[in-house]
Design an enzyme around this catalytic site. Sequence first.
Site, PDB file in Angstrom:
ATOM      1  N   ARG A 207     -22.297 -97.264 -26.513  1.00  0.00           N
ATOM      2  CA  ARG A 207     -21.158 -96.345 -26.528  1.00  0.00           C
ATOM      3  C   ARG A 207     -21.532 -95.067 -25.787  1.00  0.00           C
ATOM      4  NH1 ARG A 207     -18.340-100.044 -27.693  1.00  0.00           N
ATOM      5  NH2 ARG A 207     -16.825-100.222 -29.399  1.00  0.00           N
TER       6      ARG A 207
ATOM      7  N   GLU B  23     -13.475 -92.380 -21.456  1.00  0.00           N
ATOM      8  CA  GLU B  23     -13.043 -93.715 -21.036  1.00  0.00           C
ATOM      9  C   GLU B  23     -11.546 -93.859 -21.267  1.00  0.00           C
ATOM     10  OE1 GLU B  23     -15.279 -96.858 -22.818  1.00  0.00           O
ATOM     11  OE2 GLU B  23     -17.202 -96.078 -22.140  1.00  0.00           O
TER      12      GLU B  23
ATOM     13  N   HIS C 156     -17.313-100.414 -18.536  1.00  0.00           N
ATOM     14  CA  HIS C 156     -17.340-100.903 -19.920  1.00  0.00           C
ATOM     15  C   HIS C 156     -16.904-102.377 -19.993  1.00  0.00           C
ATOM     16  CE1 HIS C 156     -17.231 -99.361 -24.318  1.00  0.00           C
ATOM     17  NE2 HIS C 156     -17.675-100.615 -24.255  1.00  0.00           N
TER      18      HIS C 156
END
Length: 320
Positions: free
Chosen positions: A239, A268, A286
């Site tokens: 993360r 994000e 991601h």
Amino acid sequence: MSKPTLWVTRHLTDPVMERAHRDYHVLQTADDHVMSFSELIAASQEADAMLICHSEHFVGPMISRLSDRLKIVANHSVGVDHCDLNALRSKGISVTNTPDVLSDATAEIAMLLMLGASRRAYEGDNMVRSGIWKDWAPKMMNGFQITGKKLGIIGMGRVGQVVARRAKGFDMEVHYHNRKKLPDTVITSAIYHDSLESLLSTVDVVSLNCPATEENHNLINPETLAQMKAGSILVNTARGALVDEDALIEALNSGHIRAAGLDCFKNEPGGNPKLSELQQVFMLPHIGSATDDTRAAMGFRALDNLDQFFAGKTPQDLLN
């Protein structure tokens, strides 16, 4: 008996949606956008359950405004830092996730980032695409060879364990820092460090595979970066909240950190424009779990949890 109503907040893979429509009355947005707090609150009034992704946030005051009709939120993810588990439990809403099924895919991305960062993949790709590759020289594009080097894994959970096994294929010496030492039957030939500083000062490559808990926020910061060996490499497939990006940029610019491979960011979608300016950073949007097989398995696992809940059973991946 009527089917439970299920809000699916994002457009999932076709096999998953086929099964969802078979077993539930499904509601969905037409354009697959990230739903706002107000939209999620409105959706909760129409649904007995919601199947969400990490792009939808169930945090803060919005939780108290969720309808009492909503009984379960099934995550299409392992990480649940986007959900306030305690607040949702107090509201009477169960929360599940999808462990196990994405470990292999995420570990593959960790190795890709490790190789991409160490062997200067972004620079090389850019040389070929831009047409500036005109010659060869013994010192051109020399990178960092990971074979035989020391890999430090922070968080030896399911993904970390697979990363460790994949790294063995490169003859890497695996070290790890975890809340506790794992039995040798779980992880073999890996060296445990009971302190983060001990790990960071020992290894050549650091792989972040721990959850983004409150205590892990900015785990990689000016102090811990200084503890890393000069010329080492950072990889993050967990993360973005784990990394102080400004501190990482400073360490990269100084050369203390040789390179970084990042699949997740504080912001994000979008990432960090300042990181994008650095050639020694290899980045992905991601996509740790982004394979057809894994995304289908994640959706099926989420539906399994919902099926168990509506059958009056405890979901296998209940978190709260």
